[in-house]
Design a protein around this motif. Structure first.
Motif, PDB file in Angstrom:
ATOM      1  N   VAL A   1       0.897  -1.072  -0.052  1.00 59.43           N
ATOM      2  CA  VAL A   1       0.018  -0.132  -0.109  1.00 59.43           C
ATOM      3  C   VAL A   1       0.796   1.193  -0.013  1.00 59.43           C
ATOM      4  O   VAL A   1       0.807   2.023  -0.973  1.00 59.43           O
ATOM      5  CB  VAL A   1      -1.005  -0.265   1.339  1.00 59.43           C
ATOM      6  CG1 VAL A   1      -1.608   1.293   1.371  1.00 59.43           C
ATOM      7  CG2 VAL A   1      -1.979  -1.085   1.077  1.00 59.43           C
ATOM      8  N   VAL A   2       1.686   1.400   1.105  1.00 60.36           N
ATOM      9  CA  VAL A   2       2.481   2.657   1.255  1.00 60.36           C
ATOM     10  C   VAL A   2       3.421   2.952   0.087  1.00 60.36           C
ATOM     11  O   VAL A   2       3.129   3.988  -0.421  1.00 60.36           O
ATOM     12  CB  VAL A   2       3.282   2.534   2.331  1.00 60.36           C
ATOM     13  CG1 VAL A   2       4.091   3.871   2.570  1.00 60.36           C
ATOM     14  CG2 VAL A   2       2.548   2.181   3.726  1.00 60.36           C
ATOM     15  N   PRO A   3       4.153   2.039  -0.670  1.00 58.35           N
ATOM     16  CA  PRO A   3       4.849   2.709  -1.815  1.00 58.35           C
ATOM     17  C   PRO A   3       3.968   2.931  -3.093  1.00 58.35           C
ATOM     18  O   PRO A   3       4.598   3.686  -3.885  1.00 58.35           O
ATOM     19  CB  PRO A   3       5.866   1.258  -1.875  1.00 58.35           C
ATOM     20  CG  PRO A   3       5.773   0.609  -0.868  1.00 58.35           C
ATOM     21  CD  PRO A   3       4.306   0.965  -0.261  1.00 58.35           C
ATOM     22  N   ASN A   4       2.839   2.256  -3.012  1.00 60.24           N
ATOM     23  CA  ASN A   4       1.837   2.393  -4.273  1.00 60.24           C
ATOM     24  C   ASN A   4       1.095   3.502  -4.289  1.00 60.24           C
ATOM     25  O   ASN A   4       0.318   3.695  -5.059  1.00 60.24           O
ATOM     26  CB  ASN A   4       1.177   1.154  -4.486  1.00 60.24           C
ATOM     27  CG  ASN A   4       2.081   0.090  -4.805  1.00 60.24           C
ATOM     28  OD1 ASN A   4       3.033   0.239  -5.556  1.00 60.24           O
ATOM     29  ND2 ASN A   4       1.909  -1.189  -4.194  1.00 60.24           N
ATOM     30  N   LEU A   5       1.143   4.584  -3.252  1.00 59.33           N
ATOM     31  CA  LEU A   5       0.387   5.731  -3.391  1.00 59.33           C
ATOM     32  C   LEU A   5       1.421   6.871  -3.898  1.00 59.33           C
ATOM     33  O   LEU A   5       1.673   7.765  -3.405  1.00 59.33           O
ATOM     34  CB  LEU A   5       0.245   6.172  -1.755  1.00 59.33           C
ATOM     35  CG  LEU A   5      -0.617   5.178  -0.898  1.00 59.33           C
ATOM     36  CD1 LEU A   5      -0.504   5.514   0.665  1.00 59.33           C
ATOM     37  CD2 LEU A   5      -2.132   5.127  -1.479  1.00 59.33           C
ATOM     38  N   SER A   6       1.120   6.652  -5.210  1.00 64.08           N
ATOM     39  CA  SER A   6       2.457   7.516  -6.147  1.00 64.08           C
ATOM     40  C   SER A   6       1.782   9.025  -6.101  1.00 64.08           C
ATOM     41  O   SER A   6       2.845   9.820  -6.368  1.00 64.08           O
ATOM     42  CB  SER A   6       2.268   7.022  -7.560  1.00 64.08           C
ATOM     43  OG  SER A   6       0.940   7.288  -8.049  1.00 64.08           O
ATOM     44  N   THR A   7       0.886   9.279  -5.662  1.00 66.49           N
ATOM     45  CA  THR A   7       0.443  10.693  -5.508  1.00 66.49           C
ATOM     46  C   THR A   7       1.038  11.438  -4.656  1.00 66.49           C
ATOM     47  O   THR A   7       1.450  12.716  -4.921  1.00 66.49           O
ATOM     48  CB  THR A   7      -1.104  10.749  -5.385  1.00 66.49           C
ATOM     49  OG1 THR A   7      -2.017  10.011  -6.426  1.00 66.49           O
ATOM     50  CG2 THR A   7      -1.416  12.210  -5.193  1.00 66.49           C
ATOM     51  N   ILE A   8       1.499  10.849  -3.437  1.00 64.92           N
ATOM     52  CA  ILE A   8       2.418  11.391  -2.537  1.00 64.92           C
ATOM     53  C   ILE A   8       3.783  11.420  -2.492  1.00 64.92           C
ATOM     54  O   ILE A   8       4.522  12.220  -1.802  1.00 64.92           O
ATOM     55  CB  ILE A   8       1.848  10.982  -0.842  1.00 64.92           C
ATOM     56  CG1 ILE A   8       2.379   9.653  -1.006  1.00 64.92           C
ATOM     57  CG2 ILE A   8       0.404  11.306  -0.864  1.00 64.92           C
ATOM     58  CD1 ILE A   8       2.356   8.892   0.653  1.00 64.92           C
ATOM     59  N   TRP A   9       4.214  10.487  -3.457  1.00 66.57           N
ATOM     60  CA  TRP A   9       5.526  10.331  -3.741  1.00 66.57           C
ATOM     61  C   TRP A   9       6.037  11.165  -4.981  1.00 66.57           C
ATOM     62  O   TRP A   9       6.395  10.521  -5.793  1.00 66.57           O
ATOM     63  CB  TRP A   9       5.993   8.677  -3.711  1.00 66.57           C
ATOM     64  CG  TRP A   9       5.630   8.011  -2.771  1.00 66.57           C
ATOM     65  CD1 TRP A   9       4.805   6.783  -2.903  1.00 66.57           C
ATOM     66  CD2 TRP A   9       5.945   8.139  -1.460  1.00 66.57           C
ATOM     67  NE1 TRP A   9       4.744   6.367  -1.639  1.00 66.57           N
ATOM     68  CE2 TRP A   9       5.534   7.162  -0.733  1.00 66.57           C
ATOM     69  CE3 TRP A   9       6.779   9.022  -0.814  1.00 66.57           C
ATOM     70  CZ2 TRP A   9       5.359   7.043   0.665  1.00 66.57           C
ATOM     71  CZ3 TRP A   9       7.114   8.748   0.641  1.00 66.57           C
ATOM     72  CH2 TRP A   9       6.399   7.901   1.482  1.00 66.57           C
ATOM     73  N   LEU A  10       5.926  12.500  -4.608  1.00 64.23           N
ATOM     74  CA  LEU A  10       6.422  13.585  -5.749  1.00 64.23           C
ATOM     75  C   LEU A  10       8.121  13.244  -6.122  1.00 64.23           C
ATOM     76  O   LEU A  10       8.530  13.236  -7.292  1.00 64.23           O
ATOM     77  CB  LEU A  10       6.184  15.077  -5.267  1.00 64.23           C
ATOM     78  CG  LEU A  10       4.720  15.330  -5.601  1.00 64.23           C
ATOM     79  CD1 LEU A  10       4.404  16.754  -4.737  1.00 64.23           C
ATOM     80  CD2 LEU A  10       4.327  15.370  -7.017  1.00 64.23           C
ATOM     81  N   SER A  11       8.831  13.193  -5.011  1.00 62.07           N
ATOM     82  CA  SER A  11      10.382  13.251  -5.296  1.00 62.07           C
ATOM     83  C   SER A  11      10.850  12.097  -6.239  1.00 62.07           C
ATOM     84  O   SER A  11      11.603  12.320  -6.927  1.00 62.07           O
ATOM     85  CB  SER A  11      11.002  13.387  -3.905  1.00 62.07           C
ATOM     86  OG  SER A  11      10.729  14.615  -3.435  1.00 62.07           O
ATOM     87  N   PRO A  12      10.388  10.848  -5.788  1.00 63.27           N
ATOM     88  CA  PRO A  12      10.825   9.692  -6.893  1.00 63.27           C
ATOM     89  C   PRO A  12      10.690   9.974  -8.249  1.00 63.27           C
ATOM     90  O   PRO A  12      11.149   9.602  -9.090  1.00 63.27           O
ATOM     91  CB  PRO A  12      10.256   8.528  -6.190  1.00 63.27           C
ATOM     92  CG  PRO A  12       9.827   8.843  -4.695  1.00 63.27           C
ATOM     93  CD  PRO A  12       9.418  10.211  -4.813  1.00 63.27           C
ATOM     94  N   ARG A  13       9.147  10.541  -8.675  1.00 65.42           N
ATOM     95  CA  ARG A  13       8.787  10.819  -9.810  1.00 65.42           C
ATOM     96  C   ARG A  13       9.490  11.926 -10.569  1.00 65.42           C
ATOM     97  O   ARG A  13      10.045  11.821 -11.647  1.00 65.42           O
ATOM     98  CB  ARG A  13       7.307  10.871 -10.051  1.00 65.42           C
ATOM     99  CG  ARG A  13       6.337   9.652  -9.516  1.00 65.42           C
ATOM    100  CD  ARG A  13       5.048   9.948  -9.780  1.00 65.42           C
ATOM    101  NE  ARG A  13       4.397  10.895  -8.819  1.00 65.42           N
ATOM    102  CZ  ARG A  13       3.478  11.673  -8.933  1.00 65.42           C
ATOM    103  NH1 ARG A  13       3.024  12.027 -10.158  1.00 65.42           N
ATOM    104  NH2 ARG A  13       2.738  12.330  -8.197  1.00 65.42           N
ATOM    105  N   ILE A  14       9.774  12.837  -9.660  1.00 69.62           N
ATOM    106  CA  ILE A  14      10.672  13.957 -10.039  1.00 69.62           C
ATOM    107  C   ILE A  14      11.980  13.337 -10.754  1.00 69.62           C
ATOM    108  O   ILE A  14      12.649  13.896 -11.850  1.00 69.62           O
ATOM    109  CB  ILE A  14      10.752  15.231  -9.127  1.00 69.62           C
ATOM    110  CG1 ILE A  14       9.572  15.718  -8.979  1.00 69.62           C
ATOM    111  CG2 ILE A  14      11.867  16.232  -9.410  1.00 69.62           C
ATOM    112  CD1 ILE A  14       9.255  16.575  -7.776  1.00 69.62           C
ATOM    113  N   ALA A  15      12.399  12.623  -9.616  1.00 65.46           N
ATOM    114  CA  ALA A  15      13.875  12.153 -10.038  1.00 65.46           C
ATOM    115  C   ALA A  15      14.200  11.106 -11.055  1.00 65.46           C
ATOM    116  O   ALA A  15      14.779  11.161 -11.742  1.00 65.46           O
ATOM    117  CB  ALA A  15      14.346  11.135  -8.533  1.00 65.46           C
TER     118      ALA A  15
END
Length: 570
Positions: free
Chosen positions: A456-470
């Motif tokens: 669940v936690v890692p798959n909440l992509s909406t809140i993980w902005l920095s990994p997507r930016i990187a």
């Protein structure tokens, strides 16, 4: 002496073989702590700040000064940074890569180690106070409780601090019980105590003095004598604590011209005592309310432990746990600045009392059966447990649906497991005592963590902005030495993932970075800053090329963001 007390077998000899049990508890702890350990991205803000500062120690080779980019980070001592640097260096040697390239889970290894050691030391203390069965149950509760599970997966101070404090507390517990049982105490207890004090001070300063000092003060009030403290042998073993802590303290004082003391003591420590620092102020009583969540699922058993502890309050082992708990808990409640993890060093004492109550009430339940208030307390804790459990189940379904617009299979599975756990608790009533109920609670928590943390936690992509930016920067970086400037998004995880050279600032600084090296540099700009950013570029704004759009929720600020990654067209 109560009937429950009379039915309890004597504490086993200290030389009882328990190596196999400790090995089993270590495996259990890893089973609780490892799910999600490798998958969860860097968490803002504390974890990312600690990891980035440790990463900069590796890059600079300076293991005395602590910095986050160019800013001095002087609010905490150096211990956790050294531990993280050691973990990254070992990872680099094993993988033949630069230690500075270590992923975030490598910086979490000291926390994992600290949490595992805390489980084993809880067993050691619980065994010395109430026997191996109670010690093992207390260790299981520490491994499975929600708060330590979070800290074990977070690259910051608290799990490792807990282990060092427990080293000191284990020595103090054995010294005190030896006194009450007429046994001699060896110098190894003094060595362990002062080593724990020194290591804890190197990690987080004076917190160990509050916990150990509060315990000693509580025991002095009860015992009304201080002669037994001679077993701590402050001379010469206090020198061991000073040898661990003082060299770095002197070095950083010289290097910062005393600024470390002004920041860590004057601003950080006294600021927390004087008022609610960093918007974390709360009234007294908050920790008493939060314990039902942070000690979940074993907070269900508090309704059993409280009346049992009252009945056994004059028993030496109980006195030690109460001296550990009460003085420091009162101080934490009175200090205006509050965060859930502040009281973590007190949870082993809580777990030991709960474990002893569970174990001994199962052996002789009649002592509590006639007390109506105890039954009402157990019923109240049952209601609170069910409410928290069902809210967690609802959250596993509702949060992904709200953030991602979809249901996650792991969230549905976790919610179903929690509903099954609630049903099992209603049927089995573990709050009445017995180890079977503890095992059911632990199994339910483990199955939840097994699916929830990695699923669940890692798959909440909406809140993980920095990994997507990187990822967007890596895919669109035109040069090996490209510099990223960010305007409107400045979380520490962005620095950790995109490099120490990443620049945080306002729209004019982002525009200046682009024009400084138009062929290579990149700019990340929020929709709110886009107009001022283009105005700062002037005529060069016509050459802007959008490379990626990243949308999501900055959970640190509770704001939704739309970010554009730009470069200037050639």
């Amino acid at each position: 002496m109560t009937e429950a007390h009379a039915a309890v077998p004597p504490v086993p000899p200290k030389r009882e073989p328990t190596l196999w049990l400790q090995a089993l508890l270590l495996l259990v702890a890893l089973a609780f702590f490892l799910p999600g350990f490798f998958q969860v991205p860097p968490v803002d803000r504390d974890e990312a700040r600690f990891a980035q500062a440790s990463k900069q120690m590796i890059e600079s080779g300076d293991v005395v000064d602590i910095r986050f980019q160019d800013a001095a980070r002087l609010n905490k001592p150096v211990g956790i940074y050294w531990a993280q640097v050691a973990a990254a260096t070992a990872w680099g040697a094993l993988t033949l890569q630069s230690p500075a390239a270590a992923p975030i889970w490598v910086y979490r290894l000291p926390s994992l180690l600290g949490a595992c050691l805390a489980v084993l030391l809880t067993f050691r203390i619980g065994r010395r106070l109430f026997g191996s069965s109670a010690g093992a149950l207390a260790a299981l509760m520490m491994a499975g409780c929600l708060l330590l599970g979070v800290e074990a997966r977070t690259a910051k101070t608290d799990a490792l601090l807990l282990a060092t404090i427990l080293l000191a507390q284990s020595a103090l517990a054995e010294l005190y019980m030896n006194l009450r049982e007429g046994r001699p105490s060896s110098a190894r207890l003094a060595i362990a105590f002062w080593a724990g004090v020194g290591l804890a001070a190197l990690i987080k300063g004076p917190i160990v003095l509050l916990v150990a000092g509060g315990t000693i003060a509580g025991l002095l009030v009860f015992e009304r004598r201080a002669a037994w403290l001679r077993g701590l042998k402050p001379w010469p073993w206090l020198l061991l604590a000073l040898a661990i802590f003082l060299p770095w303290l002197v070095a950083i004082a010289i290097q910062t011209h005393g600024a470390f003391f002004a920041e860590s003591v004057g601003h950080d420590l006294l600021g927390k005592v004087a008022g609610g620092q960093e918007s974390h102020g709360a009234p007294p009583g908050l920790y008493l309310v939060l314990v039902f969540l942070t000690f979940w699922p074993f907070s269900l058993l508090l309704g059993l432990a409280v009346p049992w502890t009252w009945l056994e309050r004059r028993r030496p082992a109980v006195v030690f746990c109460l001296a550990w708990l009460i003085p420091s808990w009162i101080v934490f409640e009175l200090v205006p600045t509050k965060l859930p993890h502040y009281v973590l060093p007190l949870y082993p004492a809580l777990a030991i009392l709960v474990a002893a109550a569970v174990r001994e009430t199962a052996l002789a339940p009649a002592a509590l059966a006639a007390r109506g208030w105890a039954s009402w307390l157990r019923f109240a804790t049952l209601l609170i447990f069910l409410a928290i459990t069902l809210l967690l189940a609802a959250g596993l379904v509702a949060v992904p649906l709200y953030l991602e617009g979809t249901l996650l299979w792991a969230g549905l599975a976790g919610a179903l497991l929690l509903c099954v756990l609630a049903f099992a608790v209603i049927r089995l009533r573990p709050q009445r005592g017995g180890t079977t109920g503890v095992a059911v609670l632990a199994l339910g928590a483990w199955l939840l963590y097994l699916v929830g943390w990695p699923g669940v936690v890692p798959n909440l992509s909406t809140i993980w902005l920095s990994p997507r930016i990187a990822a967007a920067v890596a895919a669109n970086r035109p040069c090996d030495d490209s510099v990223l400037a960010s305007s409107g998004y400045s979380e520490p995880s962005l620095i950790f993932l995109t490099g120490t050279g990443t620049r945080l600032g306002r729209p004019p600084e982002a525009a200046a970075t682009l024009t400084e090296n138009p062929a290579c540099n990149l700019a990340l700009v929020s929709s709110q800053d886009d107009g001022p950013f283009r105005a700062a570029l002037g005529d060069a704004a016509a050459k802007l090329t959008s490379l990626a759009t990243i949308e999501g929720l900055n959970y640190s600020k509770g704001k939704r963001l739309t970010l554009q990654l730009y470069r200037l067209a050639e």
